[in-house]
Design an enzyme around this catalytic site. Structure first.
Site, PDB file in Angstrom:
ATOM      1  N   HIS A  37       0.798  -1.229   0.000  1.00 49.80           N
ATOM      2  CA  HIS A  37       0.000   0.000   0.000  1.00 49.80           C
ATOM      3  C   HIS A  37       0.831   1.280   0.000  1.00 49.80           C
ATOM      4  O   HIS A  37       0.271   2.370   0.087  1.00 49.80           O
ATOM      5  CB  HIS A  37      -0.934   0.006   1.208  1.00 49.80           C
ATOM      6  N   GLN A 138      -1.816 -13.617   5.137  1.00 54.17           N
ATOM      7  CA  GLN A 138      -2.919 -12.747   5.542  1.00 54.17           C
ATOM      8  C   GLN A 138      -4.261 -13.423   5.280  1.00 54.17           C
ATOM      9  O   GLN A 138      -4.549 -13.854   4.165  1.00 54.17           O
ATOM     10  CB  GLN A 138      -2.848 -11.408   4.800  1.00 54.17           C
ATOM     11  N   GLU A 140      -7.823 -12.439   5.039  1.00 57.77           N
ATOM     12  CA  GLU A 140      -8.546 -11.181   4.911  1.00 57.77           C
ATOM     13  C   GLU A 140      -9.749 -11.275   3.968  1.00 57.77           C
ATOM     14  O   GLU A 140     -10.113 -10.308   3.304  1.00 57.77           O
ATOM     15  CB  GLU A 140      -7.595 -10.073   4.451  1.00 57.77           C
ATOM     16  N   ALA A 165      -9.766  -5.202   8.118  1.00 55.97           N
ATOM     17  CA  ALA A 165     -10.437  -4.193   7.294  1.00 55.97           C
ATOM     18  C   ALA A 165     -10.914  -4.821   5.983  1.00 55.97           C
ATOM     19  O   ALA A 165     -12.090  -4.703   5.594  1.00 55.97           O
ATOM     20  CB  ALA A 165      -9.516  -3.014   7.030  1.00 55.97           C
ATOM     21  N   ASP A 166      -9.995  -5.517   5.288  1.00 60.67           N
ATOM     22  CA  ASP A 166     -10.399  -6.200   4.056  1.00 60.67           C
ATOM     23  C   ASP A 166     -11.370  -7.331   4.362  1.00 60.67           C
ATOM     24  O   ASP A 166     -12.255  -7.631   3.547  1.00 60.67           O
ATOM     25  CB  ASP A 166      -9.175  -6.748   3.326  1.00 60.67           C
TER      26      ASP A 166
END
Length: 240
Positions: A37, A138, A140, A165-166
């Site tokens: 990101h 991860q 997610e 969050a995702d």
């Protein structure tokens, strides 16, 4: 990369090796360069790893994609581990592990990069060094939660990292604090602990740190260099 007990790190999103030098003088146990990101090219990431070596701060990298060339270059320059986004299935996890391994995997070999101490190690010792790559997958998405036990069971996967969050977005929600997201995160924590794997998570404050640590999360990424700087700046200005 992780050791026994609670380990606290932070994301690094600013392409500046001095940031790593400064964090290396703190009590942090590790840091994670966020190449997913934030704007890190290969040369800049190499400089960040150089600073990591200079101060002895273990530096992992969140890679931008699951790609053999990306994994190879990130490990060759000396990343202590990989935080791998969007590992939704055990097949993806197996592919990732294979990309990190010379022996029994698909990682290309050269003895000249930093991980092999610039050609000063024998090939056998360089291959041994390549086996130390730490892999955090991860979790997610709703699919990844369903497959979390199978992902944790993949040999070479060292831990599960909850990207809540995702995860919320994949569940059609817009708040990580939604009870359904919390329930999914709790399920992953239990799965990871039962499998004997490290469970990691991003948190935004110390209250969340303590709450998830109490649930068994032991590899915690708290905020980022950006939020640490902003919060420290706000703290020295009296409230209006």
């Amino acid at each position: 990369m992780p050791r026994d007990g609670l380990r606290i790190g932070t994301f690094v999103k600013t392409a500046c090796p001095q940031t790593i030098e400064i964090l290396g003088m703190s009590r942090l146990h590790f840091a994670v360069v966020d190449a997913e990101h934030a704007p890190f090219d290969r040369v800049t990431l190499d400089l960040m790893m150089t600073a990591s070596c200079a101060v002895g701060l273990p530096l992992a990298a969140r890679i931008p994609e699951v790609n053999p060339a990306v994994v190879l270059s990130t490990l060759d320059i000396g990343a202590a581990g990989l935080l791998v986004p969007h590992v939704d299935t055990p097949d993806i996890a197996r592919d990732v592990v294979a990309m990190t391994r010379h022996r029994g995997g698909v990682r290309g070999f050269s003895g000249s990069p930093r991980f092999a101490r610039y050609g000063t190690l024998s090939m056998a010792k360089s291959l041994d060094a390549g086996e130390d790559a730490y892999v955090m997958c991860q979790i997610e998405s709703a699919e990844a939660v369903e497959n979390a036990a199978a992902i944790a069971a993949v040999e070479g996967v060292d831990g599960l990292f909850i990207g809540y969050a995702d995860l919320a977005l994949s569940m059609g929600l817009e708040s990580p604090q939604d009870p359904r997201v919390t329930a999914a995160a709790d399920a992953v924590i239990e799965i990871g602990r039962a499998a004997g794997k490290t469970v990691g998570m991003f948190v935004s404050n110390t209250a969340e740190r303590d709450r998830f640590a109490a649930r068994g999360v032991s590899w915690i990424v708290l905020g980022s260099d950006q939020s640490l700087l902003r919060n420290a700046a706000d703290a020295i200005v009296p409230a209006a």
